[in-house]
Enzyme design. Sequence first.
Site, PDB file in Angstrom:
ATOM      1  N   ARG A   1     -25.625  88.611 -46.868  1.00  0.00           N
ATOM      2  CA  ARG A   1     -26.432  89.828 -46.752  1.00  0.00           C
ATOM      3  C   ARG A   1     -27.346  89.690 -45.533  1.00  0.00           C
ATOM      4  O   ARG A   1     -28.535  89.391 -45.660  1.00  0.00           O
ATOM      5  CB  ARG A   1     -27.311  90.012 -48.002  1.00  0.00           C
ATOM      6  CG  ARG A   1     -26.580  90.139 -49.341  1.00  0.00           C
ATOM      7  CD  ARG A   1     -27.573  90.135 -50.510  1.00  0.00           C
ATOM      8  NE  ARG A   1     -28.364  88.916 -50.546  1.00  0.00           N
ATOM      9  CZ  ARG A   1     -27.973  87.770 -51.123  1.00  0.00           C
ATOM     10  NH1 ARG A   1     -26.802  87.705 -51.714  1.00  0.00           N
ATOM     11  NH2 ARG A   1     -28.751  86.714 -51.085  1.00  0.00           N
TER      12      ARG A   1
ATOM     13  N   THR B   1     -31.363  72.515 -51.633  1.00  0.00           N
ATOM     14  CA  THR B   1     -31.175  72.080 -50.252  1.00  0.00           C
ATOM     15  C   THR B   1     -32.411  72.383 -49.416  1.00  0.00           C
ATOM     16  O   THR B   1     -32.930  73.495 -49.448  1.00  0.00           O
ATOM     17  CB  THR B   1     -29.954  72.790 -49.652  1.00  0.00           C
ATOM     18  OG1 THR B   1     -28.860  72.614 -50.535  1.00  0.00           O
ATOM     19  CG2 THR B   1     -29.613  72.213 -48.296  1.00  0.00           C
TER      20      THR B   1
ATOM     21  N   HIS C   1     -33.080  77.392 -46.614  1.00  0.00           N
ATOM     22  CA  HIS C   1     -31.690  77.306 -47.087  1.00  0.00           C
ATOM     23  C   HIS C   1     -31.294  78.601 -47.789  1.00  0.00           C
ATOM     24  O   HIS C   1     -30.212  79.149 -47.547  1.00  0.00           O
ATOM     25  CB  HIS C   1     -31.524  76.124 -48.047  1.00  0.00           C
ATOM     26  CG  HIS C   1     -30.203  76.083 -48.762  1.00  0.00           C
ATOM     27  ND1 HIS C   1     -29.017  75.753 -48.128  1.00  0.00           N
ATOM     28  CD2 HIS C   1     -29.871  76.355 -50.056  1.00  0.00           C
ATOM     29  CE1 HIS C   1     -28.020  75.806 -49.013  1.00  0.00           C
ATOM     30  NE2 HIS C   1     -28.511  76.165 -50.189  1.00  0.00           N
TER      31      HIS C   1
ATOM     32  N   ASP D   1     -31.104  71.573 -61.191  1.00  0.00           N
ATOM     33  CA  ASP D   1     -31.156  71.740 -59.739  1.00  0.00           C
ATOM     34  C   ASP D   1     -31.883  73.039 -59.410  1.00  0.00           C
ATOM     35  O   ASP D   1     -31.509  74.106 -59.897  1.00  0.00           O
ATOM     36  CB  ASP D   1     -29.733  71.759 -59.171  1.00  0.00           C
ATOM     37  CG  ASP D   1     -29.721  71.378 -57.701  1.00  0.00           C
ATOM     38  OD1 ASP D   1     -30.723  70.818 -57.213  1.00  0.00           O
ATOM     39  OD2 ASP D   1     -28.708  71.647 -57.033  1.00  0.00           O
TER      40      ASP D   1
ATOM     41  N   GLN E   1     -16.591  76.813 -55.306  1.00  0.00           N
ATOM     42  CA  GLN E   1     -17.825  77.526 -55.657  1.00  0.00           C
ATOM     43  C   GLN E   1     -17.699  79.038 -55.454  1.00  0.00           C
ATOM     44  O   GLN E   1     -18.104  79.826 -56.318  1.00  0.00           O
ATOM     45  CB  GLN E   1     -18.970  76.980 -54.791  1.00  0.00           C
ATOM     46  CG  GLN E   1     -20.354  77.512 -55.136  1.00  0.00           C
ATOM     47  CD  GLN E   1     -21.458  76.861 -54.292  1.00  0.00           C
ATOM     48  OE1 GLN E   1     -21.196  75.984 -53.480  1.00  0.00           O
ATOM     49  NE2 GLN E   1     -22.686  77.295 -54.495  1.00  0.00           N
TER      50      GLN E   1
ATOM     51  N   ASP F   1     -26.369  66.669 -53.304  1.00  0.00           N
ATOM     52  CA  ASP F   1     -25.707  67.579 -54.247  1.00  0.00           C
ATOM     53  C   ASP F   1     -24.366  68.012 -53.630  1.00  0.00           C
ATOM     54  O   ASP F   1     -24.197  69.147 -53.188  1.00  0.00           O
ATOM     55  CB  ASP F   1     -26.628  68.783 -54.486  1.00  0.00           C
ATOM     56  CG  ASP F   1     -26.027  69.806 -55.424  1.00  0.00           C
ATOM     57  OD1 ASP F   1     -25.193  69.432 -56.264  1.00  0.00           O
ATOM     58  OD2 ASP F   1     -26.396  70.994 -55.307  1.00  0.00           O
TER      59      ASP F   1
END
Lengths: 430, 430
Positions: free
Chosen positions: B146, B363, B137, B130, B243, B236
Site C-alpha cells: 500500500r 524486525t 519495518h 512476536d 507466508q 525470525d
Amino acid sequence: MNQSAIARSWVEHANGHRDFPLQNLPLGIFTHKNQAKRCGVAIGDAILDLEGALAAGLFEGQARTAVESTRGGALNAYFALGRVARVALRERLLQLLGEHSEHQAALKPLLLASAECQLHLPAQIGDYTDFYVGIEHAKNVGKLFRPDNPLLPNYKYVPIGYHGRASTIRPSGTDVRRPKGQTLPAGQSEPSFGPCARLDYELELGIWIGQGNEMGESIPVAEAAEHIAGFCLLNDWSARDIQAWEYQPLGPFLSKSFISTVSPWVVTAEALEPFRCAQPARPEGDPQPLSYLLDKRDQAAGAFDIELEVLLLTERMREQNLPAHRLTLSNTLSMYWTVAQMVAHHSVNGCQLQPGDLFGSGTLSGAQPGQFGSLLEITQGGKEPVQLASGEVRKFLEDGDEIILRARCVREGVASIGFGECRGKVLPAR
Amino acid sequence: MNQSAIARSWVEHANGHRDFPLQNLPLGIFTHKNQAKRCGVAIGDAILDLEGALAAGLFEGQARTAVESTRGGALNAYFALGRVARVALRERLLQLLGEHSEHQAALKPLLLASAECQLHLPAQIGDYTDFYVGIEHAKNVGKLFRPDNPLLPNYKYVPIGYHGRASTIRPSGTDVRRPKGQTLPAGQSEPSFGPCARLDYELELGIWIGQGNEMGESIPVAEAAEHIAGFCLLNDWSARDIQAWEYQPLGPFLSKSFISTVSPWVVTAEALEPFRCAQPARPEGDPQPLSYLLDKRDQAAGAFDIELEVLLLTERMREQNLPAHRLTLSNTLSMYWTVAQMVAHHSVNGCQLQPGDLFGSGTLSGAQPGQFGSLLEITQGGKEPVQLASGEVRKFLEDGDEIILRARCVREGVASIGFGECRGKVLPAR
C-alpha cells in the site's frame, strides 16, 4: 439399539452412561481430597485410580509400561508412547472393568466418585495451535465481511491455522474473567480502552498430540494418525470487539489469549472408531488436496461423526431453575480437513510437534441456523439477539453466563459415548 | 574514550572485549566436555562456571540465592526471582571479577575457554510472542502493498503482536533446514508444493520474561520493567513465499515456525543502563498512548540505543576467505513501543506471562537503505538483488548462506558491550 450386543461393565452406573460407558475409557489427571495429582480412567460416574491399580499388580507388559508412564501428574510421557501402548492399556481396562472381570474386589476400593474429584489439564501443553477447518464457520464469518465471496482463495488448499497461547489453557470449570482491551467504537476513529463488550464462545474439537517429530523432519499424512493421542472439547473464548481492532495484519492475539477451556478427559481414536463415516465428498469443483495432504487410508478411515452441543445458563436461569438453553447443535463432519491432514500440514515445514501439544479444530458450525458454533454467527454480529426462556436476550455473553460444551457419539448397535463437559462461567472484568 | 574511568577485570582478555567486558556479565547455559548443563557468566573469551563458584563458597545472601536458582540447566527459576536477586548477583560478580578481587586464585580454575563450550537455550520457553514494534519495518513492508498508506490504522495505538512457535526456538549455531510448503507461483491460481524459494532473515531484539502474573491479572506499565529478565538477539527466519499464500486471515504460521534462532547470553537491563537515551519524540500528530500504556518513568527511562548488525557469509565467500557482507546496520531506537509497553499490553487482557517466556520485538529496520532488517525490504521483494564481493547476487537466501546477527552498545566514557552472535547456516531442503 441392540443392547444385548453391547459389552457391559460390572460398574453398573457405567452401563448406558451418557459419556463414560465401558467402551470409552478416557484417561485424565485428577486429585482426590488434597492428594497428589494422578492418572485415572473415567467409568460411569466414577474414576478408577490407575496408580492404585498398578500398585495392586493388575498390569503387565505394554499396559504396565503405559500406566507407569502416567505417573507424575501429566500424561506427556504416556502420549509419547504412542498407539501400541495405548491399545494395550485399553484392552486390559476392558478386561478389568468388563462384567466378567476377576478383579472386581481389588478394583472396587480404587473407584472414586467423580463428584469428589477435581480434574486438571491432562498434559503440560508445550505449544497450542488453533486451526480453522470448520468450513461452514469460515463461510459464515466470511459472509459478514464479503457476502459474495466468503472463502479466501487459500481456504480449500491450506489447512489454515495459527499459533495460540498455551499458558492460559485451563480445564473445564475454570471461571472466565472478562478481558479488558482496546476496541474501536462504531463510527470512531480512535480506540477506547475497557472491558470487552462482545464476549463470545467458539465450539471446537481439541486434538492432543502424541509422538512428536524432530525439528526439520515432517510427519507424512499416511503416518499422521499415529501421532495423535486423543481428543477433547475446546472452548476458544473470543473477545470480538478486541479482535476486530487488533487482528490486522498478524492475526488474533489478546482477543483469544485470556483463556481457552478444554474438557479434561482424553478420548481415544480407538473409542471413536465406531463413529467414523465415509468422508463427505468435496463439493463438485473443489480442488484435490496437494499430494502431501492426500492419503487413501486417511480418506477411507472416514471423518469423525461427533455431535457437538453448546448450552447457555444465565444467572437468572439458575435462579429460576430453568434448564440450560441450547445455542448450538453441530457436528465434527463439518471439518474440511482431517486431523491427519492437520498434523501433516503443521509439520511439513519441519516444525517440531511434541507430546502434549494441543490443536484446536477451529469453530465447528453447520450451515443452518441452530448449528452455528459462536454467538458472532448466531446473532449475525449482534444484530439478531437470542431470546431466552428467562425473558432475557443475548447478543454476546454477559457476566454470570455459563457456557457448557458437550459431545455425543451415537450409532445403531454400539454404545454411545461422550466427552464429558467443557464448562466455564463469565466473571466481571477486574 | 576515557579508559581510566572504566573499571577493569583481572581477566585480561575481558578488558576492551567486543561483547563481554566486566560491565556486561550476561548469564547463559553451557556444557563443557559432555558435562551436564550448567549456568555460566560470559567474561571476555571465557565462561565463569557459576556452580563451581557456588561450591567454592563465593556467594552469600541474595547473590547465593540467585546462583542456587540457576541449577538444573535452565534459568527459569532464576528469571522468576526478579530484579533484586539479579542485581545482587551482578554486584557480587563485579567484585569477584574486578581487578581488585581477592578471589582470583579460586576463580581461575573455574574460567573455561568459551571456544571449548557449547551454549544452549538459557531457559525452557513456555510461550513465544512476536511483536511488530519496528515502525520503519512496518512502513517498509506496508509500502510494498500500500504505497500511499503503509501503516494500518491500529499501528500507533496497539503494540501489534502475535503468538509464535516455542518448540523450534534454538540457540545460535543451529543449522536452518530450508522449509517446504505451499506457495502460489506468480500468475497462477493454484498453489504448488516444494522448497521455499524466498527464504529470509528478520533482525529482532529478544526479550526474556522474568516474574510472571496470574491469569486474570494485568501487569501495570509502571511495573512492567520489573518483569523483564533480560535481552538477546533473535533471528525470525521467514519463508516469504509460504507466508504470502498462507497468512490470510489468521497471520503467519508455517512461514515462521520451522526455526527461530536466539543468541544464548541473557544481557540484563543493568548492563544496558548506560545505553538508554531519551525517547525520540513521537512525530507531530501521532496519538498519545492510551493510559494503560503510558508511564512517565517508563518514558523518562529512555529507549535502548543498541546498534544492530546483520552479516551474510556465502559458501563461496567462505571458500575465497572473503569477509562477511554487511546487509544491515540498524538500531533498537526504531522501536515504536517500549519493552514495558509490550509487557503491559500483552497482559492487559489477563493473559498469563511466565518466567522464560520470550518476546520478539519484530524486525528492527531503519528508514534508510542499509538499515533494512530483512531481505524482503533490502531487495524490495526480490526486485533489487544484493551484489556481493564474491561476484554472487542474492534476492533471498541460498543454501550454504550463513546469517550472523550482532549487537553493540557504544557510549563515550563507558565500556562498550555486545550480545555475542546469533548465527545460523541454511541447509538444503530435505
